[in-house]
Write a protein that holds these residues in place. Structure first.
Motif, PDB file in Angstrom:
ATOM      1  N   LEU A  50     138.744 -17.680  -8.748  1.00 24.08           N
ATOM      2  CA  LEU A  50     137.625 -16.747  -8.861  1.00 24.08           C
ATOM      3  C   LEU A  50     136.621 -17.191  -9.921  1.00 24.08           C
ATOM      4  CD1 LEU A  50     139.477 -13.315  -8.543  1.00 24.08           C
ATOM      5  CD2 LEU A  50     138.250 -14.593  -6.777  1.00 24.08           C
ATOM      6  N   LEU A  51     137.100 -17.846 -10.957  1.00 27.65           N
ATOM      7  CA  LEU A  51     136.195 -18.366 -11.982  1.00 27.65           C
ATOM      8  C   LEU A  51     135.232 -19.384 -11.376  1.00 27.65           C
ATOM      9  CD1 LEU A  51     135.318 -18.655 -14.942  1.00 27.65           C
ATOM     10  CD2 LEU A  51     137.119 -20.361 -15.232  1.00 27.65           C
ATOM     11  N   PHE A  52     135.737 -20.218 -10.467  1.00 27.03           N
ATOM     12  CA  PHE A  52     134.887 -21.233  -9.844  1.00 27.03           C
ATOM     13  C   PHE A  52     133.903 -20.629  -8.844  1.00 27.03           C
ATOM     14  CE2 PHE A  52     137.582 -24.325 -11.824  1.00 27.03           C
ATOM     15  CZ  PHE A  52     136.800 -25.459 -11.916  1.00 27.03           C
ATOM     16  N   VAL A  53     134.187 -19.427  -8.349  1.00 24.24           N
ATOM     17  CA  VAL A  53     133.200 -18.733  -7.524  1.00 24.24           C
ATOM     18  C   VAL A  53     131.943 -18.494  -8.350  1.00 24.24           C
ATOM     19  CG1 VAL A  53     132.664 -16.632  -6.233  1.00 24.24           C
ATOM     20  CG2 VAL A  53     134.972 -17.599  -6.111  1.00 24.24           C
ATOM     21  N   VAL A  54     132.121 -18.033  -9.579  1.00 26.34           N
ATOM     22  CA  VAL A  54     130.996 -17.745 -10.472  1.00 26.34           C
ATOM     23  C   VAL A  54     130.290 -19.034 -10.891  1.00 26.34           C
ATOM     24  CG1 VAL A  54     130.299 -16.620 -12.624  1.00 26.34           C
ATOM     25  CG2 VAL A  54     132.199 -15.688 -11.289  1.00 26.34           C
ATOM     26  N   ILE A  55     131.067 -20.063 -11.248  1.00 21.18           N
ATOM     27  CA  ILE A  55     130.478 -21.339 -11.655  1.00 21.18           C
ATOM     28  C   ILE A  55     129.628 -21.923 -10.523  1.00 21.18           C
ATOM     29  CG2 ILE A  55     130.983 -23.741 -12.252  1.00 21.18           C
ATOM     30  CD1 ILE A  55     133.461 -22.714 -13.754  1.00 21.18           C
ATOM     31  N   GLY A  56     130.159 -21.883  -9.298  1.00 16.71           N
ATOM     32  CA  GLY A  56     129.438 -22.427  -8.148  1.00 16.71           C
ATOM     33  C   GLY A  56     128.136 -21.707  -7.885  1.00 16.71           C
ATOM     34  N   ALA A  57     128.130 -20.398  -8.057  1.00 18.85           N
ATOM     35  CA  ALA A  57     126.929 -19.606  -7.814  1.00 18.85           C
ATOM     36  C   ALA A  57     125.870 -19.858  -8.875  1.00 18.85           C
ATOM     37  CB  ALA A  57     127.291 -18.126  -7.765  1.00 18.85           C
ATOM     38  N   ALA A  58     126.282 -20.108 -10.110  1.00 22.46           N
ATOM     39  CA  ALA A  58     125.339 -20.237 -11.223  1.00 22.46           C
ATOM     40  C   ALA A  58     124.798 -21.653 -11.399  1.00 22.46           C
ATOM     41  CB  ALA A  58     126.013 -19.784 -12.515  1.00 22.46           C
ATOM     42  N   ALA A  59     125.612 -22.659 -11.146  1.00 19.20           N
ATOM     43  CA  ALA A  59     125.203 -24.046 -11.404  1.00 19.20           C
ATOM     44  C   ALA A  59     124.273 -24.562 -10.310  1.00 19.20           C
ATOM     45  CB  ALA A  59     126.437 -24.938 -11.520  1.00 19.20           C
ATOM     46  N   SER A  60     123.647 -25.704 -10.553  1.00 14.83           N
ATOM     47  CA  SER A  60     122.709 -26.282  -9.590  1.00 14.83           C
ATOM     48  C   SER A  60     123.455 -26.895  -8.410  1.00 14.83           C
ATOM     49  CB  SER A  60     121.863 -27.364 -10.266  1.00 14.83           C
ATOM     50  OG  SER A  60     122.679 -28.471 -10.619  1.00 14.83           O
ATOM     51  N   MET A  61     122.737 -27.005  -7.285  1.00 18.48           N
ATOM     52  CA  MET A  61     123.341 -27.576  -6.088  1.00 18.48           C
ATOM     53  C   MET A  61     123.779 -29.015  -6.326  1.00 18.48           C
ATOM     54  SD  MET A  61     121.792 -27.866  -2.232  1.00 18.48           S
ATOM     55  CE  MET A  61     122.683 -28.793  -0.964  1.00 18.48           C
ATOM     56  N   GLY A  62     122.985 -29.795  -7.073  1.00 21.35           N
ATOM     57  CA  GLY A  62     123.317 -31.188  -7.317  1.00 21.35           C
ATOM     58  C   GLY A  62     124.656 -31.365  -7.999  1.00 21.35           C
TER      59      GLY A  62
END
Length: 563
Positions: free
Chosen positions: A504-516
């Motif tokens: 679940l932590l990586f759900v948030v990281i993925g949403a916030a960080a850049s696509m690259g």
């Protein structure tokens, strides 16, 4: 539920606290800056080059797929019909009870008793009627063979983990980076990947483990450890299995999670024109709560709704693609011609050469269908059958559906759209971003722009589709990652909860960080799984050959008996 909410709150407190210190540059950018070095490190390690712009892992994947295609005599073509028939249940009787018992010595083949054949078929139909709420009772079928799901259910589960944002965003990324020619190499990779998928999913069933409660545990972790032990390489098998499990967990955090929430966030922000510096983190937290309710809270009803809605969205997505393609019927041959021409003579900015565009196409196709990564064999391992090769044949349909059909449709839509000269192919920065009417678009945003040109309010539909595909893929990959986590840390509740909170932590990281940065990390994690998986495939492909012949002989025995 109280425990779930408490665990989720504990997870989110550091994120919310972190937000208070990120006002100057924005929470999303702060998270991206923290994650970028991690992404760069793994990308550099996994995609090490053996020649300029030629990563070894891509070469390994392509040559392995070509070898399996030649060794098994083009199974992607020869056995396509049998794969369809297996999914349809044409050979269900021999898979449950065994061909020899039904049609062999002393069986129906000797007596030619067609009434007995019909009575057995009716008996098997009554077994199917014992399904309640999607779960098969512990009755006749479970006594006849190990497994939890049918061929169709196993294929649907695996496809739900591959068909989604790789087809919508991944294709757009491939074309943005490599131009139309990348589509050609995606198709080639999909066709070759059918053979690899056949091999790994056959092994997944062959070496699966059955728990005391009847739960199936399968995948590369098991065929590496058990299969290599049979070959006298027990220690190598154990090491490779552990390495695969670690990379699979990373893959579940990356391609199966962060990349999905990343694309869902992009389309949500674009639809609502949301430019807040913390918009990504907010969307990520909401998605984390939704996914957490399903994978931790145990609310299976939501998951069941998702399972029903996602195939519907996939069908609607395909219909929309077909509508756009055939609405521009006169441009189809031009688009196909451009795809072939650019495959061998690329002109996209930054792609450089034929090798460059080939690598872009293969990279995106492999990310989308996961052939060679071994992840899908975890889902396919749960099938009910006495013949492991039967599920291998079913599995080869997956790259065809995912890459050859759906990815090609998306590519045609984008290429036809860009005949209007909206953007330049190729992105020299490597970010996969294009500029349309002075505004930058990336991933699913490019596909959404193409859809909007031909279908009114398609942005709403595509946003819903991307979000649903993201959630369904995350659910599927949480299962893959959890199976690997269990392999490493045991099957206890505490271990399960630890994995799910990290997920679940990586759900948030993925949403916030850049696509690259997110897609670079996701690519690295998915392709890292190829290294240990290929060890198993090259040691054990003779086993697959033996099991394939066994299954084909069983089908022939049935055909001869009935004829």
């Amino acid at each position: 539920m109280k425990k779930f909410l408490l665990s989720l709150f504990t997870l989110l407190v550091p994120i919310l606290t972190f937000a208070q210190d990120a006002e100057e540059i924005g929470l999303d950018q702060k998270i991206d800056q923290a994650f970028q070095p991690i992404s760069d490190f793994f990308s550099a390690v996994i995609f090490f080059e053996i020649a300029p712009d030629t990563p070894f892992v891509i070469v390994l994947l392509v040559l392995s797929a070509l070898f399996f295609t030649l060794y098994f005599g083009f199974p992607n073509i020869r056995f396509f019909g049998k794969a369809i028939n297996t999914v349809r249940g044409k050979y269900e009787d021999i898979e449950k009870f065994g061909a020899k018992e039904l049609y062999g010595e002393g069986g129906i083949a000797q007596g030619q008793d067609m009434n007995k054949v019909e009575s057995i078929d009716k008996h098997l139909e009554t077994v199917d009627e014992l399904a309640i709420d999607g779960d098969i009772k512990d009755t006749i079928r479970d006594e006849s063979s190990d497994g939890e799901v049918s061929h169709f259910q196993a294929l649907a589960t695996a496809v739900s983990g591959t068909v989604g944002n790789g087809n919508i965003a991944g294709v757009a990324l491939a074309i943005a980076l490599g131009g139309p020619g990348a589509t050609f190499w995606m198709i080639i990779c999909g066709l070759l990947g059918m053979s690899t998928k056949f091999v790994e999913c056959t092994l997944g069933v062959q070496y699966r483990d059955v728990g005391e409660d009847g739960t199936i545990y399968g995948g590369p972790m098991y065929y590496l450890s058990k299969g290599l032990k049979e070959r006298g390489f027990g220690m190598l098998g154990k090491i490779a299995a552990v390495i695969f499990a670690i990379f699979c967990i990373g893959g579940s955090f990356g391609g199966g999670n962060a990349a999905q929430s990343n694309q869902a966030t992009i389309v949500i922000k674009e639809m609502f024109d949301w430019n807040s510096t913390a918009a990504g983190a907010i969307v990520g937290i909401v998605l984390a709560i939704l996914v957490g309710i399903i994978i931790i809270g145990g609310i299976k009803r939501i998951a069941k709704v998702t399972e029903k809605v996602v195939p519907l969205m996939a069908v609607l997505y395909i219909l929309c693609c077909l509508f756009i393609i055939f609405s521009n019927f006169s441009l189809i041959d031009d688009a196909i011609g451009l795809i072939v021409q650019e495959a061998f003579n690329p002109t996209a900015i930054g792609v450089g050469s034929l090798i460059g565009v080939l690598l872009v196409g293969f990279k995106r196709a492999a990310f989308s269908n996961e052939a060679g990564a071994g992840s899908a064999s975890i889902a396919h391992s749960a099938v009910k059958t006495k013949y492991s090769a039967s599920e291998g044949l079913v599995a080869l349909l997956e790259p065809f559906i995912d890459t050859v059909v759906i990815c090609t449709m998306t590519a045609l839509v984008i290429i036809i759209f860009n005949f209007g000269g909206y953007f330049e192919y190729g992105d020299a920065t490597g970010a996969g971003m294009v500029v349309i009417d002075g505004i930058s678009y990336e991933g699913a945003g490019i596909t959404a722009k193409a859809f909007a040109e031909y279908i009114p309010y398609s942005n709403v539909f595509l946003t819903i589709a991307v979000v649903l595909f993201a959630v369904s893929t995350m659910i599927s990959w949480s299962y893959y990652g959890l199976q690997s986590w269990k392999f490493l840390f045991g099957r206890g509740r505490a271990a399960d909860m630890t994995y799910k909170l990290l997920f679940l932590l990586f759900v948030v990281i993925g949403a916030a960080a850049s696509m690259g940065s997110i897609w670079a990390f996701s690519d690295a994690m998915i392709f890292a799984m190829v290294f240990p998986n290929m060890i198993g495939l090259f040691f054990l492909f003779p086993v697959v050959k033996k099991q394939l012949n066994r299954y084909l002989d069983a089908i022939k025995l049935k055909r001869d008996a009935i004829e």
